[in-house]
Design a protein around this motif. Structure first.
Motif, mmCIF file in Angstrom:
data_model
loop_
_atom_site.group_PDB
_atom_site.id
_atom_site.type_symbol
_atom_site.label_atom_id
_atom_site.label_comp_id
_atom_site.label_asym_id
_atom_site.label_seq_id
_atom_site.Cartn_x
_atom_site.Cartn_y
_atom_site.Cartn_z
ATOM 1 N N SER A 27 1.101 -0.948 -0.259
ATOM 2 C CA SER A 27 0.005 -0.623 -0.143
ATOM 3 C C SER A 27 0.723 1.294 -0.344
ATOM 4 C CB SER A 27 -0.957 0.293 1.419
ATOM 5 O OG SER A 27 -0.128 0.362 2.231
ATOM 6 N N GLY A 28 2.072 1.279 -0.276
ATOM 7 C CA GLY A 28 3.162 2.537 0.038
ATOM 8 C C GLY A 28 3.241 2.675 1.066
ATOM 9 N N GLN A 29 2.487 2.540 2.433
ATOM 10 C CA GLN A 29 2.657 3.262 3.326
ATOM 11 C C GLN A 29 3.924 4.601 3.773
ATOM 12 O OE1 GLN A 29 2.280 0.473 6.565
ATOM 13 N NE2 GLN A 29 0.212 0.037 6.251
ATOM 14 N N ARG A 30 5.388 3.337 3.605
ATOM 15 C CA ARG A 30 6.799 4.568 3.711
ATOM 16 C C ARG A 30 6.511 5.782 2.379
ATOM 17 N NH1 ARG A 30 9.836 -0.861 5.191
ATOM 18 N NH2 ARG A 30 8.728 -0.893 2.909
ATOM 19 N N MET A 31 5.548 5.860 1.779
ATOM 20 C CA MET A 31 5.870 6.322 0.234
ATOM 21 C C MET A 31 4.831 7.568 0.627
ATOM 22 S SD MET A 31 7.754 7.655 -2.178
ATOM 23 C CE MET A 31 8.663 5.747 -3.282
ATOM 24 N N GLU A 32 4.167 7.975 1.248
ATOM 25 C CA GLU A 32 2.974 9.357 1.824
ATOM 26 C C GLU A 32 1.492 8.734 1.171
ATOM 27 O OE1 GLU A 32 4.876 11.989 -0.742
ATOM 28 O OE2 GLU A 32 6.200 12.447 0.646
ATOM 29 N N GLY A 33 1.723 6.910 1.023
ATOM 30 C CA GLY A 33 0.515 6.211 1.394
ATOM 31 C C GLY A 33 0.206 5.887 -0.407
ATOM 32 N N LYS A 34 1.026 6.080 -1.145
ATOM 33 C CA LYS A 34 1.618 6.080 -2.949
ATOM 34 C C LYS A 34 1.781 4.786 -3.527
ATOM 35 C CE LYS A 34 1.407 11.038 -3.544
ATOM 36 N NZ LYS A 34 2.695 11.467 -3.353
ATOM 37 N N PRO A 35 1.212 3.415 -3.043
ATOM 38 C CA PRO A 35 1.746 2.225 -3.909
ATOM 39 C C PRO A 35 3.164 2.964 -4.832
ATOM 40 C CG PRO A 35 -0.331 1.917 -4.348
ATOM 41 C CD PRO A 35 -0.318 3.789 -3.893
ATOM 42 N N LYS A 36 3.811 2.763 -4.661
ATOM 43 C CA LYS A 36 5.397 2.774 -5.279
ATOM 44 C C LYS A 36 5.589 1.835 -6.188
ATOM 45 C CE LYS A 36 6.803 0.066 -2.099
ATOM 46 N NZ LYS A 36 7.967 -0.562 -0.366
ATOM 47 N N GLN A 37 4.299 0.701 -6.635
ATOM 48 C CA GLN A 37 4.922 0.046 -7.908
ATOM 49 C C GLN A 37 3.513 0.657 -8.856
ATOM 50 O OE1 GLN A 37 3.836 -0.583 -4.925
ATOM 51 N NE2 GLN A 37 1.347 -1.946 -5.531
ATOM 52 N N PHE A 38 2.716 2.060 -8.987
ATOM 53 C CA PHE A 38 2.533 2.143 -9.540
ATOM 54 C C PHE A 38 2.493 3.708 -9.918
ATOM 55 C CE2 PHE A 38 -0.703 -0.631 -7.911
ATOM 56 C CZ PHE A 38 -0.651 -1.977 -9.501
ATOM 57 N N LEU A 39 3.761 4.571 -9.270
ATOM 58 C CA LEU A 39 4.313 5.770 -9.713
ATOM 59 C C LEU A 39 4.873 5.558 -11.139
ATOM 60 C CD1 LEU A 39 4.800 6.356 -6.171
ATOM 61 C CD2 LEU A 39 3.380 7.227 -6.969
ATOM 62 N N GLN A 40 4.949 6.489 -11.874
ATOM 63 C CA GLN A 40 5.616 6.941 -12.636
ATOM 64 C C GLN A 40 7.455 7.067 -12.261
ATOM 65 O OE1 GLN A 40 4.167 7.163 -15.918
ATOM 66 N NE2 GLN A 40 2.517 6.175 -15.565
ATOM 67 N N LEU A 41 7.801 6.643 -13.294
ATOM 68 C CA LEU A 41 9.483 6.387 -13.490
ATOM 69 C C LEU A 41 9.482 6.427 -14.945
ATOM 70 C CD1 LEU A 41 12.531 6.277 -12.317
ATOM 71 C CD2 LEU A 41 11.644 3.246 -12.315
ATOM 72 N N ALA A 42 10.635 7.283 -15.394
ATOM 73 C CA ALA A 42 10.964 7.474 -16.943
ATOM 74 C C ALA A 42 10.369 7.308 -17.921
ATOM 75 C CB ALA A 42 11.989 7.727 -17.191
ATOM 76 N N GLY A 43 8.480 7.494 -17.179
ATOM 77 C CA GLY A 43 7.769 7.403 -18.485
ATOM 78 C C GLY A 43 6.700 6.610 -18.294
ATOM 79 N N GLN A 44 6.986 5.520 -17.483
ATOM 80 C CA GLN A 44 6.187 4.194 -17.380
ATOM 81 C C GLN A 44 6.338 4.258 -15.784
ATOM 82 O OE1 GLN A 44 7.018 0.753 -19.973
ATOM 83 N NE2 GLN A 44 9.028 1.538 -19.742
ATOM 84 N N PRO A 45 4.786 3.597 -15.308
ATOM 85 C CA PRO A 45 4.982 2.818 -14.647
ATOM 86 C C PRO A 45 5.973 1.783 -13.722
ATOM 87 C CG PRO A 45 3.014 2.856 -15.178
ATOM 88 C CD PRO A 45 3.732 3.080 -16.395
#
Ligand code: C5P
Length: 240
Positions: A27-45
């Motif tokens: 659930s991305g608790q240490r990433m301000e509650g954002k699931p880190k696996q779905f965040l954008q990195l270099a143009g893709q999740p």
């Protein structure tokens, strides 16, 4: 620099059937509650980078991703682009998510690679080195040696002693195991409710042998917000 190549030709892999399990239901608790696996990195999740790592291999026969309930119900289209990929709903812990995914794999596999959905910079060399060790019947865990001085403290951060860091590693993923070893160990872990932060803990506790495989320092997991900036910078450097 990212290690780009495999350490040698991979003909032994042509005879292996390998499955991949990707726990990506956190659930991305240490990433301000954002699931880190779905965040954008270099143009893709982030998770798409991870899928790309494995989908290029012909010897990967089966790939199962454990997703949070929400993404399982409304799968993003980029998850849906290869017939090798299946999805399951993850559980309350990483252990439960991995177990759900292992049960969805086909049963005629030789090896299973478990890789965190939030670890996008893993090199082909590391994957190859781990698969090679596991093909000899052992568990293989990618990791790095501890290079800093280690201190043990009390609850008030008062140093009690300096620990011996020789032979101490940080365990990461990929972690690769013979299918039967991983399935049997997880079965025991679920039956007996063993608490475990990774797969090697479960295999070790079930009596399996595990070997560390040294990988690049860039094999870090996106955990805190600055990790995403660091990963962007690494990918930008590797392109230039
Ligand atoms: O929480 P942690 O950073 O250890 O998570 C490692 C990986 O396990 C991440 O890819 C995360 O999405 C996944 N995970 C999971 N199910 C959970 C918790 C974590 O699939 N319940």
């Amino acid at each position: 620099m990212i290690e780009l190549g495999e350490s040698s030709t991979s003909s032994f892999l042509d005879n292996l059937k390998v499955g991949v399990v990707i726990p990506a239901a956190g659930s991305g608790q240490r990433m301000e509650g954002k699931p880190k696996q779905f965040l954008q990195l270099a143009g893709q999740p982030v998770l798409k980078h991870v899928l790309n790592l494995f989908l290029s291999y012909s010897w990967v026969k089966d790939l199962v991703v454990a997703l949070p309930q929400k993404q399982f119900e409304e799968q993003p289209s980029w998850l849906n682009q290869d017939s090798k990929v299946q999805w399951v709903v993850g559980g309350a812990t990483r252990r439960d998510s991995v177990w759900s995914a292992i049960q969805a794999l086909s049963e005629d596999l030789d090896l299973v690679i478990v890789h965190d959905g939030a670890r996008p910079l893993t090199s082909k060399k590391t994957i190859f080195d781990c698969v090679k060790v596991a093909s000899e019947g052992l568990g293989a865990v990618a990791g790095t040696r501890v290079v800093d001085t280690l201190k043990a403290t009390d609850k008030n951060n008062q140093v009690l002693k300096t620990l011996d860091r020789s032979d101490v590693w940080r365990a990461q993923t990929p972690q690769v195991f013979p299918y039967d070893v991983l399935f049997g160990a997880y079965h025991k872990a679920i039956q007996n409710d063993w608490i475990a932060g990774d797969d090697s803990i479960i295999v070790e506790r079930a009596g399996g042998q595990v070997k560390m495989v040294e990988c690049s320092l860039l094999n870090f997991k996106i955990t805190f917000p600055p990790d995403l900036d660091l990963a962007e910078a690494v990918l930008a450097c590797s392109k230039s």
